[in-house]
Design a protein around this motif. Structure first.
Motif, PDB file in Angstrom:
ATOM      1  N   LEU A  91       5.757  -8.817  -2.120  1.00  0.00           N
ATOM      2  CA  LEU A  91       6.111  -9.463  -3.387  1.00  0.00           C
ATOM      3  C   LEU A  91       5.328  -8.862  -4.541  1.00  0.00           C
ATOM      4  N   GLU A  92       4.058  -8.575  -4.297  1.00  0.00           N
ATOM      5  CA  GLU A  92       3.223  -7.962  -5.337  1.00  0.00           C
ATOM      6  C   GLU A  92       3.751  -6.574  -5.690  1.00  0.00           C
ATOM      7  N   GLY A  93       4.132  -5.810  -4.657  1.00  0.00           N
ATOM      8  CA  GLY A  93       4.694  -4.489  -4.895  1.00  0.00           C
ATOM      9  C   GLY A  93       6.008  -4.564  -5.657  1.00  0.00           C
ATOM     10  N   PHE A 125       2.372   6.652  -0.357  1.00  0.00           N
ATOM     11  CA  PHE A 125       2.815   5.446   0.328  1.00  0.00           C
ATOM     12  C   PHE A 125       1.596   4.553   0.541  1.00  0.00           C
ATOM     13  N   LEU A 126       1.723   3.291   0.182  1.00  0.00           N
ATOM     14  CA  LEU A 126       0.618   2.340   0.295  1.00  0.00           C
ATOM     15  C   LEU A 126       0.978   1.214   1.250  1.00  0.00           C
ATOM     16  N   GLY A 138       5.562 -17.195  -3.633  1.00  0.00           N
ATOM     17  CA  GLY A 138       5.891 -16.775  -4.987  1.00  0.00           C
ATOM     18  C   GLY A 138       4.917 -15.721  -5.488  1.00  0.00           C
ATOM     19  N   VAL A 139       5.263 -15.116  -6.608  1.00  0.00           N
ATOM     20  CA  VAL A 139       4.405 -14.099  -7.206  1.00  0.00           C
ATOM     21  C   VAL A 139       4.392 -14.296  -8.719  1.00  0.00           C
ATOM     22  N   ASP A 140       3.220 -14.151  -9.304  1.00  0.00           N
ATOM     23  CA  ASP A 140       3.037 -14.329 -10.747  1.00  0.00           C
ATOM     24  C   ASP A 140       3.441 -13.030 -11.448  1.00  0.00           C
ATOM     25  N   LEU A 141       4.596 -13.048 -12.099  1.00  0.00           N
ATOM     26  CA  LEU A 141       5.137 -11.842 -12.716  1.00  0.00           C
ATOM     27  C   LEU A 141       4.399 -11.436 -13.979  1.00  0.00           C
ATOM     28  N   THR A 142       3.547 -12.312 -14.491  1.00  0.00           N
ATOM     29  CA  THR A 142       2.727 -11.937 -15.642  1.00  0.00           C
ATOM     30  C   THR A 142       1.425 -11.277 -15.182  1.00  0.00           C
ATOM     31  N   HIS A 143       0.973 -11.618 -13.997  1.00  0.00           N
ATOM     32  CA  HIS A 143      -0.252 -11.034 -13.449  1.00  0.00           C
ATOM     33  C   HIS A 143       0.039  -9.679 -12.802  1.00  0.00           C
ATOM     34  N   TYR A 144       1.156  -9.611 -12.082  1.00  0.00           N
ATOM     35  CA  TYR A 144       1.583  -8.361 -11.461  1.00  0.00           C
ATOM     36  C   TYR A 144       2.712  -7.785 -12.314  1.00  0.00           C
ATOM     37  N   ASP A 145       2.338  -7.127 -13.395  1.00  0.00           N
ATOM     38  CA  ASP A 145       3.348  -6.654 -14.340  1.00  0.00           C
ATOM     39  C   ASP A 145       3.864  -5.271 -13.952  1.00  0.00           C
ATOM     40  N   TYR A 146       5.019  -4.936 -14.485  1.00  0.00           N
ATOM     41  CA  TYR A 146       5.704  -3.690 -14.118  1.00  0.00           C
ATOM     42  C   TYR A 146       4.983  -2.463 -14.659  1.00  0.00           C
ATOM     43  N   SER A 147       4.971  -1.406 -13.856  1.00  0.00           N
ATOM     44  CA  SER A 147       4.541  -0.090 -14.310  1.00  0.00           C
ATOM     45  C   SER A 147       5.404   0.934 -13.593  1.00  0.00           C
ATOM     46  N   PRO A 202      -4.559  -2.183  -9.220  1.00  0.00           N
ATOM     47  CA  PRO A 202      -4.746  -0.762  -9.548  1.00  0.00           C
ATOM     48  C   PRO A 202      -4.211   0.179  -8.472  1.00  0.00           C
ATOM     49  N   TYR A 203      -4.250  -0.257  -7.233  1.00  0.00           N
ATOM     50  CA  TYR A 203      -3.804   0.577  -6.114  1.00  0.00           C
ATOM     51  C   TYR A 203      -2.277   0.593  -6.018  1.00  0.00           C
ATOM     52  N   ILE A 204      -1.658  -0.550  -6.297  1.00  0.00           N
ATOM     53  CA  ILE A 204      -0.190  -0.576  -6.339  1.00  0.00           C
ATOM     54  C   ILE A 204       0.305   0.274  -7.498  1.00  0.00           C
TER      55      ILE A 204
END
Length: 382
Positions: A296-298, A204-205, A186-195, A273-275
């Motif tokens: 998932l983080e991406g 490309f990362l 799973g991934v925490d959608l509040t921690h990895y928020d959209y930008s 920050p890198y994503i």
């Protein structure tokens, strides 16, 4: 007043995963249970401090999850046996191979009531490999079958259906086993928020340990091809170069570190920050993933992806026409990888569209709260 709090013992092979992969699950468990973790030495001070604040009891060991060492593994088994005898946990939750294999055997011997091993991917152990790795794989399979032998106390957790079917086909588990499939960690959608991704200066990362089966060489070679046609494109790589049975060779590592093709950033504590700076996330892995956390983080942060049509990775791509969030490519196929990179360079609007679709897909399928709700049911904790 009766104290109904149970003791949960978690065993892992890397302290880095405790908060990144299991942090929200530990928080859920702590609401009504006491949590102990049995982990290799914690090198990151913020991890140690956070676990202390959460009131998690930490027990450290010297396990090396990536390499074979009979003496080290034996010490690990003895230490775990003594620990279980001391704290008498009600529930034992090991994840990754060595904790699952050794831990489940020890937990059975100690008659722990609930044992919930989680296989976070099968790695090299069920793939074709050169002879020097074949012996290790064979031993691992034998030990895995022995440790997971059918018992009413064991409930096995998989992160994708391919791994479940592989163990069924190989005879390691059977119809009598209690087995469950969840959607990765799973991934925490509040921690990895959209930008919104950058589409003017496209980059490309790749986030991965520097091992062959993760597709490091393929990423490097595809980057070389693209840079011949698009000189302003950037390629970045995050990850550690560890002592591992499948580490990339020194020549490739030197080429990567030179910075001529790829910007190598080494390991980092926070990938966000890198994503955020990246346009597309790439993972050409054929490793035998559970569900790759970096993808998932991406996705959570709204990044289009390119990954392989391989175990675990294929779970992350929605191929429905209007919900597409990325591409699946054949394994070890540099030309296919470069082709999809070029597609994004020529269709920049789809970097935005696929990224938004990925965020939606992550919310629908991989939200950590949904995954943890399933985990708690499987573990049978209140």
């Amino acid at each position: 007043m009766i104290d109904n709090r149970k003791k949960v013992l978690i065993a892992c092979d890397s302290s880095r995963t405790l908060l990144d992969f299991r942090g929200k699950l530990i928080e859920e468990l702590l609401m009504k249970n006491d949590v102990h973790v049995f982990t290799p030495k914690i090198s990151q001070q913020h991890v140690r401090e956070r676990l202390q604040i959460m009131n998690v009891t930490v027990h450290e060991n010297k396990l090396n999850g990536s390499n074979v060492s009979i003496l080290s593994d034996l010490k690990y088994i003895i230490q775990l046996y003594n620990l279980i005898k001391e704290i008498k946990p009600d529930i034992f939750f090991p994840y990754t191979f060595k904790p699952v294999i050794y831990g489940t055997i020890v937990a059975k011997l100690c008659k722990i009531g609930r044992i919930t091993p989680m296989l976070t991917g099968l790695g090299y152990n069920f793939a074709d490999k050169p002879p020097k790795k074949r012996l290790v794989s064979t031993i691992t399979r034998v030990l895995l079958k022995f440790s997971l032998s059918s018992s009413k106390r064991i409930r096995i957790i998989f992160q994708n259906r391919d791994d479940y079917q592989k163990l069924m086909a190989s005879g390691i588990i059977g119809v009598k086993h209690q087995a469950f499939v969840v959607n990765g960690s799973g991934v925490d959608l509040t921690h990895y928020d959209y930008s919104p991704p950058e589409i003017k200066q496209i980059s490309f990362l790749m986030i991965s340990r520097l091992i062959n089966a993760k597709g490091i060489k393929e990423f490097y070679e595809a980057a070389k091809l693209i840079r011949q046609k698009f000189s302003n494109v950037r390629f970045k790589l995050i990850g550690s170069y560890d002592d591992n049975i499948d580490s990339i060779n020194k020549e490739l590592y030197a080429s990567i570190r030179s910075g001529e093709v790829i910007e190598y950033l080494g390991p980092v504590d926070d990938v966000r920050p890198y994503i955020k700076e990246a346009s597309i996330l790439v993972l050409p892995s054929y490793y035998g993933e559970g569900v790759p956390r970096c993808i998932l983080e991406g996705m959570a942060m709204g990044r289009a992806i390119i990954t392989c049509d391989s175990v675990g990775c294929r779970e992350t791509v929605n191929t429905a026409a209007k919900q597409r969030n990325g591409f699946l490519i054949p394994i070890k196929n540099v030309a296919a990888l470069a082709s999809k990179m070029e597609y994004y360079l020529k269709h920049t609007k789809n970097i935005l569209t696929y990224g938004l679709n990925g965020r939606s897909f992550a919310k629908e399928k991989f939200d950590v709260n949904l995954v943890n709700a399933e985990m708690l049911k499987i573990m049978q904790v209140d």
